[in-house]
Design an enzyme around this catalytic site. Structure first.
Site, PDB file in Angstrom:
ATOM      1  N   ASP A  23      71.633  10.448  12.156  1.00  0.00           N
ATOM      2  CA  ASP A  23      70.745   9.611  12.953  1.00  0.00           C
ATOM      3  C   ASP A  23      70.226  10.339  14.193  1.00  0.00           C
ATOM      4  OD1 ASP A  23      69.772   6.747  13.500  1.00  0.00           O
ATOM      5  OD2 ASP A  23      70.848   7.207  15.354  1.00  0.00           O
ATOM      6  N   ALA A  31      78.301  11.478  13.314  1.00  0.00           N
ATOM      7  CA  ALA A  31      77.432  12.540  12.815  1.00  0.00           C
ATOM      8  C   ALA A  31      76.479  12.045  11.731  1.00  0.00           C
ATOM      9  CB  ALA A  31      78.268  13.689  12.267  1.00  0.00           C
ATOM     10  N   GLU A  32      76.632  10.795  11.326  1.00  0.00           N
ATOM     11  CA  GLU A  32      75.770  10.268  10.270  1.00  0.00           C
ATOM     12  C   GLU A  32      74.918   9.107  10.796  1.00  0.00           C
ATOM     13  OE1 GLU A  32      77.466  10.377   6.227  1.00  0.00           O
ATOM     14  OE2 GLU A  32      79.343  10.988   7.195  1.00  0.00           O
ATOM     15  N   MET A  33      75.327   7.869  10.563  1.00  0.00           N
ATOM     16  CA  MET A  33      74.476   6.745  10.972  1.00  0.00           C
ATOM     17  C   MET A  33      74.783   6.261  12.392  1.00  0.00           C
ATOM     18  SD  MET A  33      74.496   5.027   7.173  1.00  0.00           S
ATOM     19  CE  MET A  33      73.025   4.038   7.114  1.00  0.00           C
TER      20      MET A  33
END
Length: 343
Positions: free
Chosen positions: A104, A146-148
């Site tokens: 994100d 580190a993602e959403m």
């Protein structure tokens, strides 16, 4: 003149008959090869199951419909830039064809995003096996910085609850619950949708008895795949996805790929030195479409990956023809994404 014509006609007839006989002999030889390999293959592989069920999360049309809507919804990420489909794009066989996927915040991750197709049949989820099933996995990226990058489960559910359509869909999917708009139900709905993403292929027809499902080149590849020893790890209905294996057993990852990624595999989860460099064995289903390969996405070409894995895991050097044949076989594992899953 009449005798000459008769002679010529007879010669043509004999030539045609001989050609047909050779074709019949070749067809018979190919059928015998197919029969032999079919018997052998059924010792190592199984057809893809028709369903991927979880008794703890029964599938219903309402739950699958909710899961599909959530799967494509960017609101599950902090800045509303990411959905599940961003990294696991169903139009490109459940991957984004990037070495590692940006989160994100725009920063790339550290591991290649594996395909979501048939993932519900894997024995564990993620390269390091840190989640037990697709239901548990569905919530991980949402909360991963580190993602959403969502700050809390409450923030996620507040967003969804503000949408009247979602309130209705959660109620329909979980009719026995007084307050169905929960993070657990969100995970279960996405998991239910992912359990519908199965992709049977031509190889399944072959395993089921269709001797003409594979070409001669593909049969040669199947023979090479088995004979080389690839089935030590790539077996079962998924041709993988059912065990951990150390990679590499021979040589180094950098030596084969040039990658400088420092990844200890499952050891990152267990903190156990015995798990260093252990990774879940990838499924070979749809492998020709789910490039790039390896845990860090450091190799784009399938033929190069075949060569690397033979050397790294089996300490064998394949001939160019063996690589061509195995690649031809692996392409028979390409199925079709269910049309009803596409947005």
């Amino acid at each position: 003149m009449k005798r000459t014509v008769i002679f010529v006609c007879a010669a043509i007839f004999l030539a045609v008959s001989a050609c047909k006989q050779r074709q019949n002999n070749q067809a018979a030889d190919l059928e015998r090869k197919a029969d032999s390999l079919m018997t052998l293959a059924n010792n190592f592989f199984k057809p893809l199951p028709a369903e991927a069920l979880n008794p703890e999360n029964p599938l219903t049309p309402e739950k699958v419909a909710l899961g599909k809507a959530l799967y494509y919804d960017n609101r599950l990420s902090l800045n509303q830039t990411q959905s599940c489909n961003t990294c696991h794009d169903l139009k490109t066989f459940g991957v984004d064809n990037l070495p590692t996927s940006p989160g994100d915040n725009g920063m790339p991750g550290t591991r290649n995003s594996p395909t979501v197709l048939n993932a519900a049949l894997h024995f564990l989820q993620f390269w390091d096996g840190r989640n037990k099933d697709v239901e548990e996995q569905a919530g991980g990226p949402v909360m991963n910085p580190a993602e959403m990058n969502m700050p809390s489960e409450a923030v996620v559910m507040d967003r969804l609850a503000a949408d009247g359509r979602y309130v209705e869909m959660f109620a329909a999917a979980f009719p026995e619950e007084k307050n169905p708009v929960t993070f657990t139900n969100m995970r279960n709905a996405i998991g239910a949708f992912e359990r519908t993403l199965l992709t049977p292929a031509r190889f399944d027809k072959f395993l089921a008895g269709d001797r003409q499902a594979l070409t001669e080149a593909e049969l040669n590849g199947l023979g090479a795949f088995i004979g080389t020893g690839c089935t030590a790890c790539h077996n079962g209905a998924l041709l993988g996805g059912n065990m951990f294996q150390k990679y590499p057993l021979f040589g180094t990852h950098k030596e084969y790929t040039g990658s400088d990624v420092d990844d200890t595999g499952r050891m990152q989860v267990t903190k156990n030195e015995a798990d260093r460099d252990l990774y879940k064995v990838p499924s070979m289903r749809n492998i020709a479409e789910t490039w790039p390969y390896l845990h860090d996405g450091s190799v784009k070409e399938l033929d190069k990956t075949i060569d690397i894995m033979a050397r790294a895991e089996l300490n064998k050097t394949l001939t160019p023809q063996q690589i061509i044949d195995i690649e031809a076989f692996l392409k028979t594992l390409t199925g079709k994404v269910p049309a009803e899953a596409l947005n």
